[in-house]
Design an enzyme around this catalytic site. Structure first.
Site, mmCIF file in Angstrom:
data_model
loop_
_atom_site.group_PDB
_atom_site.id
_atom_site.type_symbol
_atom_site.label_atom_id
_atom_site.label_comp_id
_atom_site.label_asym_id
_atom_site.label_seq_id
_atom_site.Cartn_x
_atom_site.Cartn_y
_atom_site.Cartn_z
ATOM 1 N N ASP A 85 -18.113 9.976 -19.541
ATOM 2 C CA ASP A 85 -19.465 10.329 -20.000
ATOM 3 C C ASP A 85 -19.431 10.649 -21.495
ATOM 4 O O ASP A 85 -18.546 11.382 -21.964
ATOM 5 C CB ASP A 85 -19.923 11.587 -19.248
ATOM 6 C CG ASP A 85 -21.284 11.427 -18.614
ATOM 7 O OD1 ASP A 85 -21.977 10.431 -18.896
ATOM 8 O OD2 ASP A 85 -21.644 12.315 -17.813
ATOM 9 N N GLU A 179 -30.909 9.119 -11.553
ATOM 10 C CA GLU A 179 -30.756 10.500 -11.085
ATOM 11 C C GLU A 179 -32.108 11.099 -10.724
ATOM 12 O O GLU A 179 -33.023 11.164 -11.555
ATOM 13 C CB GLU A 179 -30.068 11.368 -12.149
ATOM 14 C CG GLU A 179 -29.914 12.816 -11.664
ATOM 15 C CD GLU A 179 -28.939 13.662 -12.462
ATOM 16 O OE1 GLU A 179 -28.263 13.113 -13.375
ATOM 17 O OE2 GLU A 179 -28.841 14.875 -12.192
HETATM 18 O O1 KIV Z 1 -22.201 14.247 -15.257
HETATM 19 C C1 KIV Z 1 -22.314 13.769 -14.121
HETATM 20 O O2 KIV Z 1 -21.593 14.126 -13.182
HETATM 21 C C2 KIV Z 1 -23.336 12.760 -13.916
HETATM 22 C C3 KIV Z 1 -23.695 12.431 -12.503
HETATM 23 C C4 KIV Z 1 -24.569 13.512 -11.956
HETATM 24 C C5 KIV Z 1 -24.333 11.100 -12.398
HETATM 25 O O3 KIV Z 1 -23.886 12.270 -14.845
#
Ligand code: KIV
Length: 257
Positions: A85, A179
């Site tokens: 991410d 989401e």
């Molecule tokens: O940060 C995370 O775990 C996410 C999921 C909720 C999709 O973005």
């Protein structure tokens, strides 16, 4: 470990229409457990900030945190595709910042990156893909910017969600997280896109589904209503630790031999 042996973003893209599981993980041992369970797409989400680092929000997570935890998951796994991410602050300022942050995640062990937003981040997605890094989009509830974006309420504006989803696909993403999107709208988006949708709290008709590991394993007493607890690892851990403490106190552990 050679990245050639890992599942590629191209292989995930062709899972359109298949139901596939995705799970978050943040460290080597749980990365290994997820992979051993046959889940070959692992998201090192910035949920890290809340479920592991104890912050009140994902907005507190730094790129350095993500690099460390992406590296740990990559080292704990062999074949799974690791999505890293992009945290808040790592891609907002410019396309160039977004590309630099994405490349740093790849060097740490990510096979692709995820970022939040639709139309407003389309140029970032395009720049990152042109920089050679596969991208997963993320629309609906976007926790990093929830403060300016109607918070954590379920999203149901079909026109705007479809526009966001199409922008993400056209920018070059190979998959998209939905989401807390109304289930009917999620179905519509899934039918409209050629890339797989990965739902969380968005109903059963997305292509894939993702959950936060700590919710699925019951590591906290509370979890979001849509997140099924598949076990009670929190309770099992407290019980085991209580037995250890009792055995030390009454001198039954360690044994005299
Ligand atoms: O940060 C995370 O775990 C996410 C999921 C909720 C999709 O973005």
């Amino acid at each position: 470990m050679s990245s050639e042996r890992r599942l590629t973003s191209a292989a995930i893209r062709v899972r359109k229409g298949a139901a596939f599981p995705v799970m978050t993980a943040y460290d080597a041992p749980f990365g290994r457990c997820v992979e051993e369970a046959g889940i070959d797409v692992i998201l090192v989400g910035d949920s890290l900030g809340m479920v592991v680092l104890g912050y009140p929000s994902t907005a507190n997570v730094e790129l350095e945190d993500m690099l460390r935890h992406v590296g740990a998951v990559a080292r704990g796994t062999r074949r799974a595709h690791v999505i890293g991410d992009l945290p808040f602050g790592a891609y907002e300022a410019s396309d160039e910042t977004a590309v630099r942050s994405s490349i740093a995640l790849v060097k740490a062990g990510a096979d692709s990156v995820k970022l939040e937003g639709g139309v407003r981040v389309a140029s970032r997605i395009h720049a990152i893909v042109c920089g050679g890094v596969p991208v997963v989009g993320h629309i609906g509830v976007t926790p990093q910017t929830a403060a300016i974006d109607a918070g954590f309420r379920r999203k149901s504006d079909a026109k705007s969600l479809l526009a966001d989803a199409r922008a993400v696909e056209e920018a070059g993403a190979y998959a998209i997280v939905l989401e807390m999107v109304d289930a009917g709208v999620a179905r519509e988006i899934t039918a409209a896109l050629a890339i797989p949708t990965i739902g969380i709290g968005s109903g059963p008709e997305c292509d894939g589904q993702v959950l936060v590991l700590h919710d699925a394993l019951g590591l906290y007493p509370e979890s979001p209503p849509f997140a099924k607890r598949f076990t009670d690892l929190g309770g099992a851990s407290i019980e085991a630790l209580g037995r250890y403490a009792a055995e030390v106190r009454d001198r039954t552990y360690p044994p005299a031999k």
